[in-house]
Scaffold this active site. Structure first.
Site, PDB file in Angstrom:
ATOM      1  N   CYS A 122       0.816  -1.227   0.000  1.00 14.62           N
ATOM      2  CA  CYS A 122       0.000   0.000   0.000  1.00 14.62           C
ATOM      3  C   CYS A 122       0.847   1.273   0.000  1.00 14.62           C
ATOM      4  O   CYS A 122       0.317   2.371  -0.173  1.00 14.62           O
ATOM      5  CB  CYS A 122      -0.955   0.009   1.182  1.00 14.62           C
ATOM      6  SG  CYS A 122      -1.976  -1.466   1.257  1.00 14.62           S
ATOM      7  N   HIS A 246      -2.763   6.966   2.629  1.00 14.79           N
ATOM      8  CA  HIS A 246      -3.326   5.754   2.043  1.00 14.79           C
ATOM      9  C   HIS A 246      -4.703   5.511   2.655  1.00 14.79           C
ATOM     10  O   HIS A 246      -4.883   5.640   3.877  1.00 14.79           O
ATOM     11  CB  HIS A 246      -2.383   4.568   2.321  1.00 14.79           C
ATOM     12  CG  HIS A 246      -3.029   3.242   2.124  1.00 14.79           C
ATOM     13  ND1 HIS A 246      -3.727   2.920   0.972  1.00 14.79           N
ATOM     14  CD2 HIS A 246      -3.112   2.152   2.930  1.00 14.79           C
ATOM     15  CE1 HIS A 246      -4.196   1.691   1.097  1.00 14.79           C
ATOM     16  NE2 HIS A 246      -3.841   1.208   2.264  1.00 14.79           N
ATOM     17  N   ASN A 280     -10.454   0.224   0.147  1.00 15.67           N
ATOM     18  CA  ASN A 280      -8.990   0.245   0.242  1.00 15.67           C
ATOM     19  C   ASN A 280      -8.426  -0.438  -0.997  1.00 15.67           C
ATOM     20  O   ASN A 280      -8.562  -1.648  -1.162  1.00 15.67           O
ATOM     21  CB  ASN A 280      -8.579  -0.486   1.533  1.00 15.67           C
ATOM     22  CG  ASN A 280      -7.076  -0.614   1.710  1.00 15.67           C
ATOM     23  OD1 ASN A 280      -6.306  -0.473   0.764  1.00 15.67           O
ATOM     24  ND2 ASN A 280      -6.653  -0.907   2.920  1.00 15.67           N
TER      25      ASN A 280
HETATM   26  O1  UT7 Z   1      -4.054  -1.320   3.753  1.00  8.26           O
HETATM   27  C1  UT7 Z   1      -3.098  -2.063   4.426  1.00  8.26           C
HETATM   28  C2  UT7 Z   1      -3.001  -1.678   5.858  1.00  8.26           C
HETATM   29  N1  UT7 Z   1      -4.166  -2.177   6.556  1.00  8.26           N
HETATM   30  C3  UT7 Z   1      -4.736  -1.437   7.474  1.00  8.26           C
HETATM   31  O2  UT7 Z   1      -4.319  -0.329   7.724  1.00  8.26           O
HETATM   32  C4  UT7 Z   1      -5.901  -2.050   8.250  1.00  8.26           C
HETATM   33  C5  UT7 Z   1      -5.799  -1.706   9.698  1.00  8.26           C
HETATM   34  N2  UT7 Z   1      -6.836  -2.357  10.519  1.00  8.26           N
HETATM   35  C6  UT7 Z   1      -8.145  -2.009  10.475  1.00  8.26           C
HETATM   36  O3  UT7 Z   1      -8.520  -1.156   9.684  1.00  8.26           O
HETATM   37  C7  UT7 Z   1      -9.093  -2.644  11.458  1.00  8.26           C
HETATM   38  O4  UT7 Z   1      -8.360  -3.342  12.425  1.00  8.26           O
HETATM   39  C8  UT7 Z   1     -10.128  -3.629  10.811  1.00  8.26           C
HETATM   40  C9  UT7 Z   1     -11.108  -2.824   9.964  1.00  8.26           C
HETATM   41  C10 UT7 Z   1      -9.418  -4.672   9.969  1.00  8.26           C
HETATM   42  C11 UT7 Z   1     -10.948  -4.328  11.894  1.00  8.26           C
HETATM   43  O5  UT7 Z   1     -11.544  -3.369  12.722  1.00  8.26           O
HETATM   44  P1  UT7 Z   1     -11.372  -3.453  14.313  1.00  8.26           P
HETATM   45  O6  UT7 Z   1     -12.066  -2.288  14.841  1.00  8.26           O
HETATM   46  O7  UT7 Z   1      -9.900  -3.583  14.618  1.00  8.26           O
HETATM   47  O8  UT7 Z   1     -12.157  -4.786  14.618  1.00  8.26           O
HETATM   48  P2  UT7 Z   1     -11.759  -6.005  15.562  1.00  8.26           P
HETATM   49  O9  UT7 Z   1     -11.129  -7.063  14.722  1.00  8.26           O
HETATM   50  O10 UT7 Z   1     -11.028  -5.523  16.780  1.00  8.26           O
HETATM   51  O11 UT7 Z   1     -13.168  -6.496  16.041  1.00  8.26           O
HETATM   52  C12 UT7 Z   1     -14.007  -5.666  16.882  1.00  8.26           C
HETATM   53  C13 UT7 Z   1     -15.384  -6.292  17.001  1.00  8.26           C
HETATM   54  C14 UT7 Z   1     -15.358  -7.772  17.330  1.00  8.26           C
HETATM   55  O12 UT7 Z   1     -16.528  -8.050  18.121  1.00  8.26           O
HETATM   56  P3  UT7 Z   1     -16.440  -8.174  19.736  1.00  8.26           P
HETATM   57  O13 UT7 Z   1     -15.456  -9.261  20.003  1.00  8.26           O
HETATM   58  O14 UT7 Z   1     -15.949  -6.824  20.198  1.00  8.26           O
HETATM   59  O15 UT7 Z   1     -17.850  -8.481  20.122  1.00  8.26           O
HETATM   60  C15 UT7 Z   1     -15.495  -8.435  16.008  1.00  8.26           C
HETATM   61  O16 UT7 Z   1     -16.065  -9.714  16.098  1.00  8.26           O
HETATM   62  O17 UT7 Z   1     -16.051  -6.198  15.738  1.00  8.26           O
HETATM   63  C16 UT7 Z   1     -16.411  -7.498  15.262  1.00  8.26           C
HETATM   64  N3  UT7 Z   1     -16.177  -7.508  13.832  1.00  8.26           N
HETATM   65  C17 UT7 Z   1     -17.115  -7.253  12.912  1.00  8.26           C
HETATM   66  N4  UT7 Z   1     -18.420  -7.012  13.032  1.00  8.26           N
HETATM   67  C18 UT7 Z   1     -19.113  -6.787  11.895  1.00  8.26           C
HETATM   68  C19 UT7 Z   1     -14.975  -7.678  13.184  1.00  8.26           C
HETATM   69  N5  UT7 Z   1     -15.154  -7.571  11.852  1.00  8.26           N
HETATM   70  C20 UT7 Z   1     -16.462  -7.305  11.666  1.00  8.26           C
HETATM   71  C21 UT7 Z   1     -17.238  -7.079  10.529  1.00  8.26           C
HETATM   72  N6  UT7 Z   1     -18.561  -6.829  10.682  1.00  8.26           N
HETATM   73  N7  UT7 Z   1     -16.727  -7.097   9.275  1.00  8.26           N
END
Ligand code: UT7
Length: 324
Positions: A122, A246, A280
């Site tokens: 990226c 990005h 993205n």
């Molecule tokens: O481009 C290359 C570089 N990449 C990046 O910069 C990406 C960086 N990371 C991110 O943007 C975020 O970490 C993600 C978008 C990938 C994930 O978001 P998050 O806020 O870190 O989610 P998480 O994995 O910590 O999950 C939080 C909660 C969980 O539920 P509980 O355990 O709190 O009840 C997940 O099960 O959100 C839930 N969850 C979702 N719910 C609905 C995780 N993914 C989803 C989803 N839809 N797609």
């Protein structure tokens, strides 16, 4: 003693024109919620994406790159005969060979250019822009076409809700050429190979990422790179008219903007939010955002644009560009 002759290019370069391409197929958050356990509100709140574009099966990375490259040349008013180097930053070609650049150049009609792909994930577009500018300044190249292009849907598990909601397809391009006044600042780049395991291709098939680790890294380590790019260009945060990080996650974009404002960037600095309708698109996201913002009138010719890319590697790069 034999002494080799060397070439010397112009002191300065600038972006002469930009262009982009997105596939026709719009995919909404509701569409994705039919395939996996997710929902529109969560995606909007946590990532900022409203919809994105997915390429059809038979529409390839190379096809998207060709259209974006042609659009950038038309915008720059540069004829194919003037371009002698083509760089295609990407990380989603179906195989390591052939590269994209040579075939993209051929299809655009650029005759026998230096052509290579560049993989800094990226961060690829900012790496490519830095290389293009320095190739011209050293006299190795005259005009360079840099095209960030990705077909991420080929490498994302369509039901993996951590990745399938984020990534999308598209291409963005810039034509780089000599200039009387500096229009591209020195690149600030680097890498953190010790964090390689946080984003990689699992079993050579699908992208895996430790979302939270990458999120923490991006929200803390990338603003200092943007500040270094400003310092290298001899500018202050208050000089920045437009910030284009990005487009990984809108919350990361906003966190970077907040850190820059804490260092003196203006409240009225325009901050790219192209991810809302593009998703993205990795190495395509920065030039695509710039193209869309120019067309929308949110960026004007002469604006000081600060770009910063970051992603797998982990790799990062940023520079200041004067908007064409
Ligand atoms: O481009 C290359 C570089 N990449 C990046 O910069 C990406 C960086 N990371 C991110 O943007 C975020 O970490 C993600 C978008 C990938 C994930 O978001 P998050 O806020 O870190 O989610 P998480 O994995 O910590 O999950 C939080 C909660 C969980 O539920 P509980 O355990 O709190 O009840 C997940 O099960 O959100 C839930 N969850 C979702 N719910 C609905 C995780 N993914 C989803 C989803 N839809 N797609």
């Amino acid at each position: 003693m034999t002494r080799l002759q060397l070439k010397q290019g112009p002191a300065a370069t600038r972006v002469l024109g930009v262009g982009s391409y997105q596939p026709d197929r719009v995919v909404t958050n509701d569409d994705l919620s039919q395939l996996m356990d997710t929902n529109d509100q969560w995606i909007r709140d946590r990532v900022g994406i409203i919809e994105r574009r997915f390429a059809e099966k038979d529409e390839l990375l190379v096809d998207m790159a060709v259209t974006a490259g042609r659009n950038a040349l038309a915008d720059a008013g540069v004829d194919v005969s003037e371009v002698d180097t083509v760089i295609v930053p990407n990380c989603t070609m179906p195989a390591p060979i052939p590269n994209a650049a040579a075939q993209v150049a051929d299809r655009i009609g650029i005759k026998a250019p230096g052509a290579f792909d560049l993989n800094a994930a990226c961060a690829g577009f900012c790496y490519g822009l830095g290389v293009a500018s320095d190739l011209i300044r050293s006299g190795s190249a005259g005009k360079v076409l840099v095209i960030g292009a990705e077909k991420l849907t080929d490498v994302v598990d369509p039901v993996d809700r951590a990745n399938a909601i984020i990534f999308a397809d598209g291409a963005g391009a810039a034509v780089v050429g000599p200039s009387d006044e500096p229009g591209i600042g020195p690149v600030a780049w680097g890498s953190a190979g010790d964090l390689v395991d946080t984003i990689y291709m699992r079993d050579h098939r699908y992208i895996y990422q430790e979302g939270q680790s990458v999120f923490r890294w991006a929200t803390t380590q990338i603003a200092p790179i943007a500040l270094r790019a400003l310092e290298l260009a001899g500018l202050e945060p208050s000089d920045v008219d437009v910030l284009i990080p990005h487009q990984a996650n809108l919350r990361i974009v906003e966190a970077i903007a907040k850190r820059l404002r804490a260092k003196g960037a203006r409240e009225d600095m325009v901050v790219a939010d192209d991810i809302r309708y593009s998703g993205n698109t990795s190495s395509a996201s920065i030039p695509m955002a710039l193209d869309h913002m120019r067309k929308a009138g949110t960026v004007k010719s002469g604006d000081v644009v600060l770009m910063v890319g970051f992603g797998a590697g982990l790799s990062y790069a940023g520079q200041v560009v004067i908007c064409p």
